[in-house]
Scaffold this motif. Structure first.
Motif, PDB file in Angstrom:
ATOM      1  N   MET A   1       0.839  -1.166   0.000  1.00 39.48           N
ATOM      2  CA  MET A   1       0.000   0.000   0.000  1.00 39.48           C
ATOM      3  C   MET A   1       0.897   1.247   0.000  1.00 39.48           C
ATOM      4  O   MET A   1       1.820   1.360   0.783  1.00 39.48           O
ATOM      5  CB  MET A   1      -0.892  -0.003   1.246  1.00 39.48           C
ATOM      6  CG  MET A   1      -1.761   1.220   1.259  1.00 39.48           C
ATOM      7  SD  MET A   1      -2.548   1.672   2.780  1.00 39.48           S
ATOM      8  CE  MET A   1      -3.779   0.584   3.154  1.00 39.48           C
ATOM      9  N   SER A   2       0.643   2.177  -0.895  1.00 43.64           N
ATOM     10  CA  SER A   2       1.457   3.386  -0.958  1.00 43.64           C
ATOM     11  C   SER A   2       0.901   4.446  -0.011  1.00 43.64           C
ATOM     12  O   SER A   2      -0.290   4.513   0.243  1.00 43.64           O
ATOM     13  CB  SER A   2       1.502   3.932  -2.380  1.00 43.64           C
ATOM     14  OG  SER A   2       0.238   4.430  -2.733  1.00 43.64           O
ATOM     15  N   THR A   3       1.805   5.271   0.471  1.00 42.06           N
ATOM     16  CA  THR A   3       1.413   6.356   1.348  1.00 42.06           C
ATOM     17  C   THR A   3       1.384   7.640   0.538  1.00 42.06           C
ATOM     18  O   THR A   3       2.328   7.954  -0.177  1.00 42.06           O
ATOM     19  CB  THR A   3       2.432   6.506   2.498  1.00 42.06           C
ATOM     20  OG1 THR A   3       2.530   5.252   3.171  1.00 42.06           O
ATOM     21  CG2 THR A   3       2.013   7.571   3.465  1.00 42.06           C
ATOM     22  N   MET A   4       0.281   8.380   0.638  1.00 45.81           N
ATOM     23  CA  MET A   4       0.185   9.654  -0.061  1.00 45.81           C
ATOM     24  C   MET A   4       0.993  10.698   0.683  1.00 45.81           C
ATOM     25  O   MET A   4       0.908  10.804   1.898  1.00 45.81           O
ATOM     26  CB  MET A   4      -1.269  10.124  -0.126  1.00 45.81           C
ATOM     27  CG  MET A   4      -2.036   9.581  -1.266  1.00 45.81           C
ATOM     28  SD  MET A   4      -3.585  10.454  -1.457  1.00 45.81           S
ATOM     29  CE  MET A   4      -4.606   9.469  -0.395  1.00 45.81           C
ATOM     30  N   HIS A   5       1.760  11.470  -0.068  1.00 48.12           N
ATOM     31  CA  HIS A   5       2.514  12.569   0.519  1.00 48.12           C
ATOM     32  C   HIS A   5       1.726  13.860   0.311  1.00 48.12           C
ATOM     33  O   HIS A   5       1.460  14.241  -0.813  1.00 48.12           O
ATOM     34  CB  HIS A   5       3.894  12.691  -0.124  1.00 48.12           C
ATOM     35  CG  HIS A   5       4.643  13.893   0.356  1.00 48.12           C
ATOM     36  ND1 HIS A   5       5.152  13.981   1.632  1.00 48.12           N
ATOM     37  CD2 HIS A   5       4.931  15.060  -0.249  1.00 48.12           C
ATOM     38  CE1 HIS A   5       5.731  15.164   1.775  1.00 48.12           C
ATOM     39  NE2 HIS A   5       5.612  15.833   0.646  1.00 48.12           N
ATOM     40  N   THR A   6       1.347  14.474   1.400  1.00 50.17           N
ATOM     41  CA  THR A   6       0.637  15.749   1.326  1.00 50.17           C
ATOM     42  C   THR A   6       1.401  16.796   2.112  1.00 50.17           C
ATOM     43  O   THR A   6       2.213  16.457   2.978  1.00 50.17           O
ATOM     44  CB  THR A   6      -0.794  15.649   1.887  1.00 50.17           C
ATOM     45  OG1 THR A   6      -0.732  15.301   3.283  1.00 50.17           O
ATOM     46  CG2 THR A   6      -1.625  14.623   1.140  1.00 50.17           C
TER      47      THR A   6
END
Length: 103
Positions: A1-6
């Motif tokens: 699962m990828s982590t969104m960078h915000t």
């Protein structure tokens, strides 16, 4: 699962009279605002119903996502130049954005 960078930015939302739209666009360009969204707005407030049934009663909503300092500088300019003569309200919101380089 990828982590969104915000990253956090500030959303400045301004509701005002459509008659000054071109002046506000010029001011935002001069103040270095990189992007904005302008849409028609209808509603009711302290100055009564603004239903866009004729040009003088049209309102717009301007949304700008940028760094907090730039949002504060833009709002300070709007307050100094327009608040006393035009129907105008504004608010800040903290938002998280993808692709932070766009803002």
């Amino acid at each position: 699962m990828s982590t969104m960078h915000t990253e956090k930015r500030t959303l400045l939302t301004v509701f005002t009279e459509a008659s000054i739209e071109q002046l506000l666009i010029r001011d935002m360009d001069r103040l270095g605002v990189r992007g904005y969204t302008i849409s028609d707005a209808r509603g009711k407030g302290s100055r009564g119903v603004r239903d866009a049934s004729w040009d003088e009663s049209r309102n717009i909503r301007i949304e700008v996502i940028c760094a907090r300092e730039q949002a504060e500088a833009l709002l300070a300019h709007l307050q100094a130049r327009y608040y006393s003569n035009y129907a105008m309200v504004a608010c800040f919101s903290e938002v998280e954005v993808l692709r932070p380089g766009k803002f």
